[in-house]
Design a protein around this motif. Structure first.
Motif: not given
Length: 359
Positions: A4, A6-7, A12, A16-18, A21, A25, A326-327, A330
């Motif tokens: 991914s 995102f990881e 990321s 990505g976007e913490d 995300a 988790d 979830p994707q 994010v």
């Protein structure tokens, strides 16, 4: 390397976007599940379905429980979800006399769906807050450069001169619309799921509605009955995520075209460099907005597939939803963060009609 982006340790940072995300988790999911169980026990105790001592004890354990994540993972491989193992651990943690009252009348889907909704509530709060910030930044951009002139393009050909304010108005319109629809959409999405094994809550008898009402008030959600096979609100939310990234992708596409050297209609600071051409200032943030819009658009058909739940529960459609939604959330968060960075990097747009220099 990660499957991914995102990881991924590098990608990321770009895609990505913490903050969003973090809502997806494992720890956040388990905390939300335990909130459901605590609210369920408290509501049932208040309605006399379980002893008050049991409700209090279950609530305290839910606040303090540190689940065995390895066991949850192994159980998920076997059961297709982690809830049966989580409930087993919860029952082991409460006093023996109270164990039978844990999860009374509920089912795994009640826990998982409500835990998802609780986290989506935070996601929507973050995204709508950022939408407001972006609107204000675009307004400020208009204040700075709105009077400048810019050549309009239709079908990629020069058309007629416009003001920069006209371009920014076109950018702002869908953003404002998304902000307006967020509230009504939240009303449809942010609902407690409580149906029991087959959606009828027969185990709670005539106390079912009262228990649901109490739980919803406790968790800050609405309750209008069981919706376990009706995924329309979640698919609407996915569509909203895609509309959001699409609106921001439009801004990104316009900026990439204006930033071409032969067009020179916008000046950006802090662009991306090249390993071979030192003169380049690549509009990376604008490009990423286009990418994120395309990514969310590709996931929409999959989310529409999750509408098809066979009978009273689908394992396959449900699991597909877990993979996609979830994707998309994010991606929406990453797009808003990227759009903020892009707007902040704009040093000038168009040509100053008062005689100043253009980009």
């Amino acid at each position: 390397m990660s499957v991914s982006v995102f990881e991924h340790p590098f990608l990321s940072q770009l895609l990505g976007e913490d903050a969003i995300a973090a809502q997806f988790d494992a720890s956040a999911e388990i905390r939300a599940m335990l909130r459901f169980e605590a609210a369920l026990a408290a509501a049932q105790a208040a309605e006399g379905l379980i002893p008050k001592a049991a409700g209090d004890a279950i609530g305290k354990v839910c606040e303090a429980l540190e689940p065995d994540f390895d066991a949850l993972g192994q159980a998920t491989l076997r059961d297709g979800l982690c809830v049966p193992e989580l409930i087993r651990q919860l029952r082991m943690a409460v006093a023996p006399g109270h164990a039978a009252h844990v999860h009374f009348g509920a089912t795994s889907q009640d826990v998982i769906d409500t835990a998802l909704v609780l986290r989506l509530k935070t996601v929507l709060e973050i995204l709508t807050g950022r939408l407001g910030e972006l609107e204000r930044r675009l307004e400020g951009l208009g204040d700075r450069f709105g009077g400048n002139r810019l050549m309009a393009h239709t079908r990629m050909q020069q058309a007629l001169p416009i003001r920069v304010a006209d371009k920014i108005t076109a950018w702002r319109r869908p953003i404002a619309g998304l902000a307006q629809t967020a509230g009504p959409l939240g009303d449809r999405v942010l609902r407690l799921q409580l149906g029991g094994p087959v959606g009828t809550l027969e185990g709670m008898g005539d106390k079912a509605q009262a228990v649901g009402d109490r739980m919803a008030a406790d968790l800050g959600l609405a309750f209008d009955g069981c919706w376990h096979t009706d995924r329309q609100a979640l698919v609407e939310l996915a569509g909203w995520f895609s509309l959001l990234t699409g609106a921001l992708g439009k801004i990104g596409k316009d900026v990439t075209l204006m930033a071409q050297n032969e067009v020179g209609a916008i000046a950006l600071s802090g662009g991306g460099g090249s390993s071979a051409m030192a003169h380049k200032n690549n509009p990376v943030a604008a490009e990423i907005l286009v990418t994120l819009a395309g990514f969310n658009a590709t996931l929409i058909p999959g989310m529409h597939s999750t509408l098809v739940h066979e009978n009273e529960r689908s394992g396959s459609a449900w699991t597909l939803e877990w993979m996609l939604l979830p994707q998309m959330a994010v991606t929406a968060g990453a797009a808003l963060a990227t759009a903020k960075r892009l707007i902040d990097s704009i040093d000038n747009i168009g040509t100053d009609t008062q005689g100043g220099d253009g980009p």
